[in-house]
Design a protein around this motif. Structure first.
Motif, short mmCIF file in Angstrom:
data_model
loop_
_atom_site.label_atom_id
_atom_site.label_comp_id
_atom_site.label_asym_id
_atom_site.label_seq_id
_atom_site.Cartn_x
_atom_site.Cartn_y
_atom_site.Cartn_z
N ALA A 34 33.68 50.34 37.46
CA ALA A 34 32.55 50.88 38.22
C ALA A 34 31.39 49.88 38.25
CB ALA A 34 32.10 52.21 37.63
N VAL A 35 31.12 49.24 37.12
CA VAL A 35 30.04 48.25 37.06
C VAL A 35 30.41 47.02 37.88
CG1 VAL A 35 28.74 46.72 35.53
CG2 VAL A 35 29.23 49.06 34.81
N THR A 36 31.66 46.57 37.76
CA THR A 36 32.11 45.37 38.48
C THR A 36 32.08 45.57 39.99
OG1 THR A 36 33.56 44.84 36.61
CG2 THR A 36 33.98 43.67 38.67
N SER A 37 32.26 46.81 40.45
CA SER A 37 32.28 47.07 41.89
C SER A 37 30.94 46.77 42.55
CB SER A 37 32.66 48.53 42.15
OG SER A 37 31.66 49.42 41.67
N PHE A 38 29.88 46.69 41.77
CA PHE A 38 28.56 46.36 42.30
C PHE A 38 28.20 44.88 42.08
CE2 PHE A 38 28.37 50.89 41.29
CZ PHE A 38 27.96 51.41 42.49
N THR A 47 27.24 38.12 39.63
CA THR A 47 26.01 38.30 40.41
C THR A 47 25.97 39.72 40.96
OG1 THR A 47 26.09 35.97 41.06
CG2 THR A 47 24.65 37.44 42.34
N TRP A 48 24.84 40.38 40.79
CA TRP A 48 24.69 41.76 41.28
C TRP A 48 24.51 41.74 42.80
CZ3 TRP A 48 25.29 46.19 38.56
CH2 TRP A 48 24.93 47.38 39.18
N VAL A 49 25.41 42.47 43.52
CA VAL A 49 25.35 42.49 44.99
C VAL A 49 25.16 43.90 45.53
CG1 VAL A 49 26.74 40.39 45.24
CG2 VAL A 49 27.88 42.63 45.13
N GLY A 50 24.97 44.86 44.67
CA GLY A 50 24.73 46.23 45.11
C GLY A 50 25.94 46.84 45.80
N GLU A 52 27.40 45.84 48.52
CA GLU A 52 28.03 44.88 49.43
C GLU A 52 29.56 44.99 49.41
OE1 GLU A 52 27.90 42.08 52.41
OE2 GLU A 52 26.22 43.12 51.44
N ASN A 53 30.14 45.16 48.22
CA ASN A 53 31.60 45.27 48.11
C ASN A 53 32.11 46.52 48.82
OD1 ASN A 53 32.05 42.92 46.56
ND2 ASN A 53 31.40 43.98 44.71
N PHE A 54 31.38 47.63 48.71
CA PHE A 54 31.78 48.86 49.39
C PHE A 54 31.63 48.70 50.90
CE2 PHE A 54 30.71 50.24 45.12
CZ PHE A 54 31.71 51.16 44.83
N LYS A 55 30.57 48.00 51.33
CA LYS A 55 30.37 47.76 52.75
C LYS A 55 31.50 46.92 53.33
CE LYS A 55 27.09 45.71 56.03
NZ LYS A 55 25.78 45.00 56.19
N ASN A 56 31.89 45.86 52.60
CA ASN A 56 32.99 45.01 53.07
C ASN A 56 34.29 45.80 53.15
OD1 ASN A 56 31.25 42.82 53.18
ND2 ASN A 56 31.80 42.08 51.13
N THR A 57 34.51 46.68 52.18
CA THR A 57 35.73 47.47 52.17
C THR A 57 35.77 48.44 53.34
OG1 THR A 57 35.94 47.34 49.76
CG2 THR A 57 37.06 49.17 50.85
N LYS A 256 45.23 37.89 43.90
CA LYS A 256 45.64 36.85 44.85
C LYS A 256 44.42 36.14 45.41
CE LYS A 256 48.56 36.17 48.95
NZ LYS A 256 49.42 36.84 49.96
N TYR A 257 43.38 36.91 45.72
CA TYR A 257 42.15 36.32 46.28
C TYR A 257 41.02 36.28 45.25
CZ TYR A 257 44.71 37.26 50.58
OH TYR A 257 45.68 37.31 51.55
N PHE A 258 41.25 36.87 44.08
CA PHE A 258 40.30 36.84 42.95
C PHE A 258 38.93 37.42 43.32
CE2 PHE A 258 43.27 33.27 42.42
CZ PHE A 258 43.89 33.67 41.25
N GLU A 259 38.95 38.42 44.19
CA GLU A 259 37.71 39.13 44.53
C GLU A 259 37.71 40.45 43.75
OE1 GLU A 259 37.57 39.48 48.75
OE2 GLU A 259 37.48 37.31 49.09
N TYR A 260 37.38 40.34 42.46
CA TYR A 260 37.49 41.49 41.57
C TYR A 260 36.49 42.59 41.91
CZ TYR A 260 40.33 38.32 38.78
OH TYR A 260 41.31 37.45 38.35
N GLY A 261 35.31 42.21 42.34
CA GLY A 261 34.31 43.21 42.68
C GLY A 261 34.76 44.09 43.83
#
Length: 291
Positions: A34-38, A47-50, A52-57, A256-261
């Motif tokens: 949950a913390v990593t998702s932000f 780096t904290w991105v808020g 952004e990861n949910f928006k991209n998804t 594969k793409y190492f985008e853990y967030g």
């Protein structure tokens, strides 16, 4: 102050073991995800991105396609598997216990086999070459060889068939246990009233095993939406992402793409969808069920 007895101390010790296990291997990974998702995860400092990861998804078409594939896979596999398991269980029930045990062992055998081994067996069955088992059988009827796992028209159906037959054993065991719990007096009363086989199934057996059916439906949908192994080993998500499940999408995004967030964000969204579906199923099917 009351003195703690020795047996109470041991009770707390035995409670602490599963509690610590749950905290370390379940609770902590969930909170960490949950913390990593932000964050934009980096080994040497994230780096904290808020959001952004949910928006991209939520703006990623592949995410919705994976959800659609997962939904189709689950909504076909679960009812079909339950129907076959229920039907087979009814046919096994009249036999003596030894014969029942033999059938249960035969059907349950694939469940204890390695998933990797089963995948290789099914890949041989679906082999597009003439040596493939399914093509060999169909060739007898004059049907040409088919590329079952390499065609977008048949790849998903092939995975569904594999999942249905590989998962029958556990459902059969549970259904037979439920059927053995039905009081024989119900059948005797039905015989006196002149009820036929299908009437007994509809008015006696099905209502009595409904709690089991609700349980299998909910757990089946949960397992279906978490499916990963079959698609990963059999098709890799292809062709053209026609068999990319949500679990496989999350795996590829992380490893594969190492985008853990973003992978963690997708995992949390998938968990929320599964929770909503599970609650909906429970409320829809368990209104007249007593546990």
């Amino acid at each position: 102050m009351r003195k703690i007895r020795k047996d109470e101390i041991w009770a707390y010790v035995f409670i602490m073991v599963p509690l610590c296990t749950f905290t370390i291997f379940t609770l902590y990974p969930v909170v960490s995800a949950a913390v990593t998702s932000f964050q934009e995860y980096k080994p040497m400092g994230s780096t904290w991105v808020g959001l952004e990861n949910f928006k991209n998804t939520l703006t990623n078409d592949l995410f919705y396609k994976a959800l659609k594939n997962t939904f189709v896979y689950s909504i076909v596999t679960v009812p079909l598997s339950m129907f076959l398991s229920f039907s087979i269980s009814i046919m096994i029930l009249p036999f003596k216990k030894r014969i029942q045990s033999l059938f249960k062992a035969c059907y349950y055998l694939p469940s204890i086999a390695s998933g990797v081994a089963l995948s290789f067996v099914w890949k041989w069955i679906y082999d597009p070459l003439p040596s493939g088992l399914l093509n060999s059988v169909l060739r007898v009827f004059g049907i040409e060889n088919q590329n079952w796992l390499g065609s977008g028209k048949t790849a998903m159906a092939s995975l569904i068939i594999m999942a249905v037959f590989a998962g029958l054993g556990q459902n059969i065991i549970i259904y037979i246990a439920a059927l053995l719990g039905v009081d024989a007096t119900y059948y005797e009363a039905a015989d006196i009233d002149g009820a036929g086989f299908f009437q007994k199934v509809r008015y006696i057996v099905w209502p009595m095993v409904k709690p089991t059916t609700v349980f299998l439906a909910i757990t089946g949908i949960i397992n279906g939406f978490q499916s990963f192994q079959n698609a990963y080993l059999m098709t890799g998500g292809g062709p053209d992402n026609e068999t990319t499940m949500a679990g496989l999408l999350i795996f590829n995004r992380a490893f594969k793409y190492f985008e853990y967030g973003e992978a963690c964000a997708q995992a949390l969204l998938l968990a929320a969808i599964i929770a909503v579906l599970a609650i909906f199923q429970f409320r829809l099917n368990s209104a007249d069920v007593e546990y």
